[in-house]
Scaffold this active site. Structure first.
Site, PDB file in Angstrom:
ATOM      1  CG  ASP A 294       3.250   1.619   9.442  1.00  0.00           C
ATOM      2  OD1 ASP A 294       2.814   2.439  10.259  1.00  0.00           O
ATOM      3  OD2 ASP A 294       3.371   1.870   8.218  1.00  0.00           O
TER       4      ASP A 294
ATOM      5  NE  ARG B 169       0.732  12.831   7.352  1.00  0.00           N
ATOM      6  CZ  ARG B 169       0.975  14.067   7.721  1.00  0.00           C
ATOM      7  NH1 ARG B 169       0.033  14.804   8.241  1.00  0.00           N
ATOM      8  NH2 ARG B 169       2.179  14.584   7.577  1.00  0.00           N
TER       9      ARG B 169
ATOM     10  CB  ILE C  88       7.453   7.051  14.385  1.00  0.00           C
ATOM     11  CG1 ILE C  88       8.659   6.119  14.232  1.00  0.00           C
ATOM     12  CG2 ILE C  88       7.164   7.808  13.085  1.00  0.00           C
ATOM     13  CD1 ILE C  88       9.928   6.740  13.741  1.00  0.00           C
TER      14      ILE C  88
ATOM     15  CG  ASP D   1       6.639  20.878  10.116  1.00  0.00           C
ATOM     16  OD1 ASP D   1       6.006  19.813   9.991  1.00  0.00           O
ATOM     17  OD2 ASP D   1       7.630  20.991  10.863  1.00  0.00           O
ATOM     18  CG  LEU D   2       9.122  18.016   8.088  1.00  0.00           C
ATOM     19  CD1 LEU D   2       9.486  16.576   8.397  1.00  0.00           C
ATOM     20  CD2 LEU D   2      10.255  18.946   8.517  1.00  0.00           C
TER      21      LEU D   2
ATOM     22  CB  VAL E 278      13.501  10.655   9.078  1.00  0.00           C
ATOM     23  CG1 VAL E 278      13.178   9.679   7.943  1.00  0.00           C
ATOM     24  CG2 VAL E 278      14.996  10.756   9.292  1.00  0.00           C
ATOM     25  CB  SER E 279       8.851  13.340   6.869  1.00  0.00           C
ATOM     26  OG  SER E 279       7.660  13.219   6.116  1.00  0.00           O
ATOM     27  CB  VAL E 280       7.730   8.069   4.765  1.00  0.00           C
ATOM     28  CG1 VAL E 280       7.439   7.288   3.501  1.00  0.00           C
ATOM     29  CG2 VAL E 280       8.495   7.221   5.770  1.00  0.00           C
TER      30      VAL E 280
ATOM     31  CE  LYS F 285      -1.765   1.691   4.008  1.00  0.00           C
ATOM     32  NZ  LYS F 285      -1.482   3.129   4.169  1.00  0.00           N
ATOM     33  CG  ASN F 286       2.582   2.651   3.545  1.00  0.00           C
ATOM     34  OD1 ASN F 286       1.388   2.881   3.409  1.00  0.00           O
ATOM     35  ND2 ASN F 286       3.174   2.575   4.729  1.00  0.00           N
TER      36      ASN F 286
ATOM     37  NE  ARG G 267       0.455  10.473  10.354  1.00  0.00           N
ATOM     38  CZ  ARG G 267       0.074   9.380   9.703  1.00  0.00           C
ATOM     39  NH1 ARG G 267      -1.130   8.911   9.852  1.00  0.00           N
ATOM     40  NH2 ARG G 267       0.900   8.770   8.892  1.00  0.00           N
ATOM     41  N   PRO G 268       1.800  16.986  11.412  1.00  0.00           N
ATOM     42  CG  PRO G 268       3.615  18.154  12.294  1.00  0.00           C
ATOM     43  CD  PRO G 268       2.812  16.905  12.465  1.00  0.00           C
TER      44      PRO G 268
ATOM     45  CB  CYS H 130      -5.117  10.784  11.677  1.00  0.00           C
ATOM     46  SG  CYS H 130      -3.489  10.134  11.828  1.00  0.00           S
TER      47      CYS H 130
ATOM     48  NE  ARG I  69      -7.139   4.212   5.903  1.00  0.00           N
ATOM     49  CZ  ARG I  69      -6.257   4.858   6.645  1.00  0.00           C
ATOM     50  NH1 ARG I  69      -6.468   5.049   7.913  1.00  0.00           N
ATOM     51  NH2 ARG I  69      -5.149   5.334   6.107  1.00  0.00           N
TER      52      ARG I  69
HETATM   53  C1  UD1 Z   1       4.296   6.992   6.291  1.00  0.00           C
HETATM   54  C2  UD1 Z   1       3.477   5.731   6.137  1.00  0.00           C
HETATM   55  C3  UD1 Z   1       2.945   5.273   7.489  1.00  0.00           C
HETATM   56  C4  UD1 Z   1       4.076   5.126   8.486  1.00  0.00           C
HETATM   57  C5  UD1 Z   1       4.938   6.387   8.530  1.00  0.00           C
HETATM   58  C6  UD1 Z   1       6.184   6.231   9.391  1.00  0.00           C
HETATM   59  C7  UD1 Z   1       2.532   5.870   3.901  1.00  0.00           C
HETATM   60  C8  UD1 Z   1       1.327   6.028   3.067  1.00  0.00           C
HETATM   61  N1  UD1 Z   1       2.373   5.989   5.226  1.00  0.00           N
HETATM   62  O1  UD1 Z   1       3.411   7.982   6.797  1.00  0.00           O
HETATM   63  O2  UD1 Z   1       2.280   4.015   7.296  1.00  0.00           O
HETATM   64  O3  UD1 Z   1       3.559   4.884   9.772  1.00  0.00           O
HETATM   65  O4  UD1 Z   1       5.362   6.737   7.195  1.00  0.00           O
HETATM   66  O5  UD1 Z   1       6.941   5.171   8.935  1.00  0.00           O
HETATM   67  O6  UD1 Z   1       3.616   5.626   3.409  1.00  0.00           O
HETATM   68  N2  UD1 Z   1       6.144  14.946  10.459  1.00  0.00           N
HETATM   69  C9  UD1 Z   1       6.295  16.274  10.770  1.00  0.00           C
HETATM   70  N3  UD1 Z   1       6.144  17.193   9.771  1.00  0.00           N
HETATM   71  C10 UD1 Z   1       5.849  16.839   8.489  1.00  0.00           C
HETATM   72  C11 UD1 Z   1       5.709  15.474   8.175  1.00  0.00           C
HETATM   73  C12 UD1 Z   1       5.865  14.542   9.186  1.00  0.00           C
HETATM   74  O7  UD1 Z   1       6.569  16.625  11.915  1.00  0.00           O
HETATM   75  O8  UD1 Z   1       5.713  17.733   7.632  1.00  0.00           O
HETATM   76  C13 UD1 Z   1       6.293  13.928  11.534  1.00  0.00           C
HETATM   77  C14 UD1 Z   1       5.051  13.074  11.772  1.00  0.00           C
HETATM   78  O9  UD1 Z   1       4.121  13.723  12.612  1.00  0.00           O
HETATM   79  C15 UD1 Z   1       5.638  11.833  12.411  1.00  0.00           C
HETATM   80  C16 UD1 Z   1       7.011  11.706  11.718  1.00  0.00           C
HETATM   81  O10 UD1 Z   1       7.278  12.988  11.136  1.00  0.00           O
HETATM   82  O11 UD1 Z   1       5.858  12.045  13.792  1.00  0.00           O
HETATM   83  C17 UD1 Z   1       7.061  10.659  10.634  1.00  0.00           C
HETATM   84  O12 UD1 Z   1       5.977  10.829   9.767  1.00  0.00           O
HETATM   85  P1  UD1 Z   1       6.060  10.499   8.211  1.00  0.00           P
HETATM   86  O13 UD1 Z   1       7.287   9.700   7.950  1.00  0.00           O
HETATM   87  O14 UD1 Z   1       5.876  11.756   7.447  1.00  0.00           O
HETATM   88  O15 UD1 Z   1       4.781   9.596   8.032  1.00  0.00           O
HETATM   89  P2  UD1 Z   1       3.858   9.511   6.746  1.00  0.00           P
HETATM   90  O16 UD1 Z   1       4.650   9.756   5.536  1.00  0.00           O
HETATM   91  O17 UD1 Z   1       2.613  10.293   6.968  1.00  0.00           O
END
Ligand code: UD1
Length: 429
Positions: free
Chosen positions: A316, A102, A338, A134-135, A172-174, A22-23, A131-132, A126, A408
């Site tokens: 996850d 999201r 996380i 900003d990045l 780090v943000s995926v 899915k991801n 889950r902001p 959620c 989902r």
């Molecule tokens: C993706 C995965 C989700 C997984 C997560 C962490 C998909 C569709 N979803 O979610 O299943 O649990 O990675 O491995 O691939 N954050 C900020 N600012 C931002 C973006 C993120 O502070 O702009 C924070 C988030 O609140 C969280 C952390 O960064 O605490 C990691 O989140 P992120 O890696 O962005 O998760 P997703 O990409 O939403």
């Protein structure tokens, strides 16, 4: 709302076919916005999240077509779907659609890169945390875009096109890595993304983008270099196997005992969770056609785990691992780093007789001899499947309510488990 009823106590034996991730599928589908040519994705899982994203993409003007089944296909394999964004008819992603999931916010990168503007609803919080975004905003701003938040929408514009930039993610943000990488493929010049997410799904997206004509190197490491190109073209790409689904079923087998081949799974995508599983006492063998997990007789050993970005233990799989540890012979400490609020399954596991106490971001799990079936409530995607795993090992009947969360992210869960001997059924509600 549907619920799932599990009658615990049967070991799992047989074969479970692992679906496309899915991801990985979600960002790959979003990448179709970057080109007017057709992107063909194979092994796309049948999931509610995929359907939700299709609704968003069609709203932007993407045509999609599901390839007909070929002789010999049994209908349970992932689908091949063609996505064509010949003309983007709308650069607005409205609240009603984005609020469902999201990841749909990620369309902001490709729309901005190709159309030079986008207006995308903020996804909102959620259940698992705030889950902001900003990045996303900062990285696109670094590429020269004007980014403003107005009336619940992020309004992005780059009338002269995006420019390559050096950007270091402070965290780090995926999602922000996927988004910035997609945007940078059409920016002028070179973009360097530092402290990028190293998840295998980022590498999968980069392989697909490169097949479309992008020039990306380093995806899968924390430094990704993207040389912008004029335009991207079509490609055909196969979605990689779902490592979270793989880990979930691997933990389920360890929980119930038995012997299951996870067909199509790739051990290289989940080295850390498999190492943890071996420590817990299961046997794990990587084969050409998948991963075989067995546990015969021996009890479950407690293992301490801390969630981390890839290649660490994935958040996850935290809930599913906690379910396993509820039956361990001793105490396990599970620390979540996380998401700030990802322990909602704790109360529900306790309803089945688990002994868990919370100490800040750490759950202290004292394994018990037996769990007892009870009605429980699913609160998010991964939490709900942890309740199914616990139910598989509990005495008597467990009913997991609100399973729309499961739909989902888990394709045909009850069929896959029932195929290995689990007594599990869905009640339409
Ligand atoms: C993706 C995965 C989700 C997984 C997560 C962490 C998909 C569709 N979803 O979610 O299943 O649990 O990675 O491995 O691939 N954050 C900020 N600012 C931002 C973006 C993120 O502070 O702009 C924070 C988030 O609140 C969280 C952390 O960064 O605490 C990691 O989140 P992120 O890696 O962005 O998760 P997703 O990409 O939403």
């Amino acid at each position: 709302m549907d619920s799932i009823v599990v009658e615990g106590g049967t070991p799992l034996n047989g074969v479970i076919t692992i679906s496309g991730a899915k991801n990985a599928a979600l960002p790959l589908m979003i990448a179709s916005l970057l080109t007017e040519e057709t992107l063909v994705l194979e092994n796309v899982p049948h999931l509610v999240d995929v359907e939700s994203l299709i609704r968003i993409l069609t709203n932007h003007g993407v045509d999609y077509q599901v390839e007909g089944k070929r002789a010999g296909q049994n209908g349970t394999e992932g689908r091949t779907v063609h996505f064509t964004a010949g003309r983007i008819v709308d650069t607005i992603a409205p609240y009603e659609l984005v609020a469902r999931m999201r990841a749909s916010f990620w369309v902001i990168g490709p729309l901005l890169a190709r159309m030079r503007q986008a207006r995308v609803s903020l996804p909102g919080g959620c259940a698992i945390g705030t889950r902001p975004v900003d990045l996303f905003i900062d990285s696109l701003r670094a590429m020269g875009a004007t980014m403003e938040v107005e009336g619940g929408y992020v309004v992005a514009s780059a009338p002269g096109g995006l420019k390559g930039a050096e950007y270091r993610f402070p965290k780090v943000s995926v999602g922000a890595t996927h988004c910035a990488m997609m945007a940078a493929t059409l920016a002028r010049g070179r973009t360097v993304l530092d402290n990028a997410a190293r998840e295998p799904e980022v590498g999968d997206l980069a392989r697909c983008l490169n097949a479309m004509g992008a020039r990306i190197s380093g995806a899968g490491t924390s430094r990704i270099v993207i040389d912008g190109v004029e335009a991207l073209g079509g490609a055909r790409h196969r979605v990689l196997p779902d490592r979270i689904e793989t880990g979930t079923y691997a933990f389920a087998v360890a929980m119930t005992g038995g012997d299951v081949l996870l067909e199509g799974a790739e051990a290289g995508l989940l080295e850390r969770p498999l190492a943890v599983l071996r420590e817990a006492g299961a046997e794990v063998e990587a084969h050409n056609d998948g991963i075989r997990v067995t546990r015969n007789g021996a009890g479950i050993r407690p293992v301490d785990v801390t969630t981390e970005p890839y290649p660490g233990f994935p958040t996850d799989l935290q809930a599913q691992f906690m379910a396993l540890m509820t039956r361990a012979r001793g105490r396990a400490r599970i620390t979540e780093t996380i998401f700030e609020n990802r322990f909602m399954h704790v109360q529900e596991l306790a309803r089945l007789g688990a002994h868990i106490s919370l100490d800040g971001q750490t759950a202290v799990v004292d394994g018990v001899e037996r769990l007892k079936g009870a009605p429980v409530m699913a609160t998010d995607l991964r939490a709900s499947v942890s309740l199914v795993i616990a139910g598989l090992a509990a005495e008597g009947e467990t009913t997991v309510h609100r399973v729309y969360h499961l739909d989902r992210g888990f394709e045909r869960l009850e069929h896959k488990l029932a195929g290995c001997g689990a007594r599990i059924r869905r009640l339409a509600g």
